[in-house]
Enzyme design. Structure first.
Site, PDB file in Angstrom:
ATOM      1  N   GLU A 266       0.845  -1.195   0.000  1.00 25.06           N
ATOM      2  CA  GLU A 266       0.000   0.000   0.000  1.00 25.06           C
ATOM      3  C   GLU A 266       0.881   1.246   0.000  1.00 25.06           C
ATOM      4  OE1 GLU A 266      -3.723   1.715   2.670  1.00 25.06           O
ATOM      5  OE2 GLU A 266      -2.162   0.536   3.659  1.00 25.06           O
ATOM      6  N   LYS A 341     -10.105   1.097  -1.886  1.00 29.85           N
ATOM      7  CA  LYS A 341     -10.146   0.752  -0.469  1.00 29.85           C
ATOM      8  C   LYS A 341     -11.515   1.134   0.076  1.00 29.85           C
ATOM      9  CE  LYS A 341      -7.379   1.183   3.768  1.00 29.85           C
ATOM     10  NZ  LYS A 341      -6.135   1.766   4.346  1.00 29.85           N
ATOM     11  N   CYS A 375      -5.096  -3.242   3.128  1.00 27.92           N
ATOM     12  CA  CYS A 375      -4.751  -3.023   4.528  1.00 27.92           C
ATOM     13  C   CYS A 375      -5.945  -3.165   5.487  1.00 27.92           C
ATOM     14  CB  CYS A 375      -4.074  -1.666   4.672  1.00 27.92           C
ATOM     15  SG  CYS A 375      -3.177  -1.450   6.235  1.00 27.92           S
TER      16      CYS A 375
END
Length: 512
Positions: A266, A341, A375
């Site tokens: 990321e 995300k 993440c």
């Protein structure tokens, strides 16, 4: 079986010379439904499909056998009778071009019951089905125990009781214990079978490794997939070209080792923020987003040039004056997919004013079905479960964290996602320091590739693992066929055993 003679079992194919012994065994096992088949029938089976006729002998004595033919799956996976399988002239209707096996019979000498010889014969059939790349094994299963309950319950009630192990049927119980599923009830399957009242169950064992014939070898689905993971060193860069040179070195190296995927962390482009150290955090991430399109284009070119699929970590992307955190999947055929995300951390909201995406999906690649959870997204089990319901095989988790606490959240949740969704999970993070970049000044990572936890996988469910906080690349070969085995024959079946009568996970966009 003589107690004075040691058992010495051998599994082999039946030959024409076995008929006398085979007939004696069939007469012994089936006195109520006609006993032995004619010699011509057995001879025809051996000639037409020798590999399908299997016997077990003990010190030369034939004690168990399985008779099998090939059939057309579409025809025999629907209702039929025994005469559709074996004609009035007792000739088995073997179809050499068939795409399924049909179990005509399995029988074991009464003195040898309890030695699990029937299970050996069924396993031999399964191996044959896989070796011939056939869809399934079908069988018409008699239910001779029904005779004792026909006056007390319907045949459907009897079958349900056997399935729940409240009753025992010598044939159906055995079939169910060998991973067969009941597809339907068949009436008048074998009318002379008085014990079963003429009923039979249509049973099916599916070959999970079956592959449709491909027009080209290049269309065959890959089973072994190599994943390459970059544990990325955050270092000062002087330009975009400087960063891309580092990127290309990693792509080239992973390609040299024949990796199918290269996974980056990321915000791996964060060193570019050091080119404008005077900017505030919000201004800095907007400045960083100005490089993202060029990075995406160049990484897509690398995917084609180096023949490797690249999961390009994540990059900040500005769209309609909003900032998003986006991962690009650059296929080696030149196409590009994107995954936003979904869940934004408090830091990303507060310091960078990022927004979350609203779409999650599985991507088809030439090396399996993959998903991307950036993440924090890995810490929400709902997302991975939605992907699992779409058949995901590999989850990629690019992450960036500054402390070991944050790293362990990502790692432990990623391992949980692998177990509960029966898939592989690869995580990639950054290491090193960026003294001139606010909010991305320190990193902690120990990149890894995780598997589900069962006998088919490593004892610690970890296929590969980097050294903590060291710049390096790791590789892991994942076997997609093992996921199929886990789903059907694993010690536990997490996906199958969900209580969908009590709960489910669903995207709001999918609701009625």
């Amino acid at each position: 079986m003589s107690q004075s003679q040691e058992t010495l079992l051998q599994l082999r194919v039946i030959t024409p010379n076995d008929y006398t012994a085979l007939a004696e065994l069939m007469d012994l096992v089936y006195p109520d439904i006609g006993g032995a088949w004619p010699k011509a029938t057995i001879q025809a089976l051996v000639n037409a499909f020798p590999d399908g006729q299997i016997a077990i002998e003990d010190n030369g004595k034939l004690v168990a056998a399985a008779l099998t033919i090939k059939v057309n799956y579409q025809r025999y996976s629907s209702r039929h009778t025994y005469k559709d399988v074996v004609s009035d002239k007792e000739i088995a209707r073997h179809d050499d071009r068939g795409d399924a096996l049909y179990g005509l019979d399995v029988f074991v000498h009464p003195d040898y019951r309890g030695l699990r010889l029937g299970r050996r014969l069924y396993e031999a059939r399964r191996e044959l089905c896989r070796a011939l790349n056939l869809k399934a094994i079908l069988a018409g299963g008699r239910i001779p125990g029904y005779r004792d309950y026909a006056d007390k319950m319907s045949v459907n009630e009897y079958i349900e009781a056997v399935q729940r192990k409240e009753l025992y049927d010598p044939i159906l119980s055995f079939q169910l214990s060998n991973d067969f599923d009941i597809k339907r009830l068949m009436h008048q399957y074998l009318p002379e079978d008085k014990k079963s009242r003429g009923f039979a169950t249509l049973l099916e064992w599916d070959n999970i490794f079956y592959e449709e014939e491909a027009d080209s070898i290049h269309e065959v689905e890959k089973s072994i997939v190599r994943i390459g993971v970059a544990q990325w060193q955050m270092r000062t860069v002087t330009s975009l070209e400087d960063l891309l040179a580092q990127t290309e070195f990693i792509v080239s190296s992973l390609s040299d080792y024949q990796s199918d995927f290269a996974l980056f962390p990321e915000f791996f482009s964060a060193p570019l923020m050091g080119l404008a150290p005077e900017k505030s955090p919000v201004e800095a991430v907007k400045f960083l987003s100005e490089f993202s399109e060029e990075i995406r284009l160049r990484m897509s070119q690398m995917a084609v040039e180096y023949n490797i699929n690249i999961v390009a970590g994540s990059l900040p992307v500005q769209d309609d004056n909003r900032l998003y955190n986006v991962s690009y999947l650059c296929h080696r055929d030149g196409s590009v997919d994107e995954q936003y995300k979904i869940h934004i951390t408090p830091h990303e909201k507060r310091d960078w004013v990022l927004d979350g995406g609203d779409k999650i999906q599985v991507f088809e690649t030439d090396a399996g079905k993959v998903g991307i959870l950036i993440c924090y997204d890995s810490e929400f089990p709902e997302l991975a479960r939605i992907l699992a319901e779409q058949g995901v095989q590999i989850l990629f988790v690019p992450f960036w964290v500054d402390t070991k606490n944050g790293y362990l959240r990502v790692r432990l949740c990623s391992q949980a996602r692998a177990i509960e969704n029966e898939c592989y999970v690869a995580i990639a993070g950054s290491v090193g320091n960026l003294p001139r970049v606010d909010n991305v000044n320190i990193q902690y990572a120990q990149s890894a590739v995780f598997s589900p936890s069962d006998v088919y996988f490593p004892h610690d469910a970890t296929l590969a693992e980097a050294t903590a906080n060291a710049e390096m690349m790791i590789y892991a070969d994942v076997d997609l066929d093992k996921l199929k085995l886990l789903n059907t024959e694993g010690s536990v079946n997490n996906l199958k055993d969900r209580r969908l009568d009590l709960y489910r996970v669903q995207l709001k966009s999918e609701q009625d």
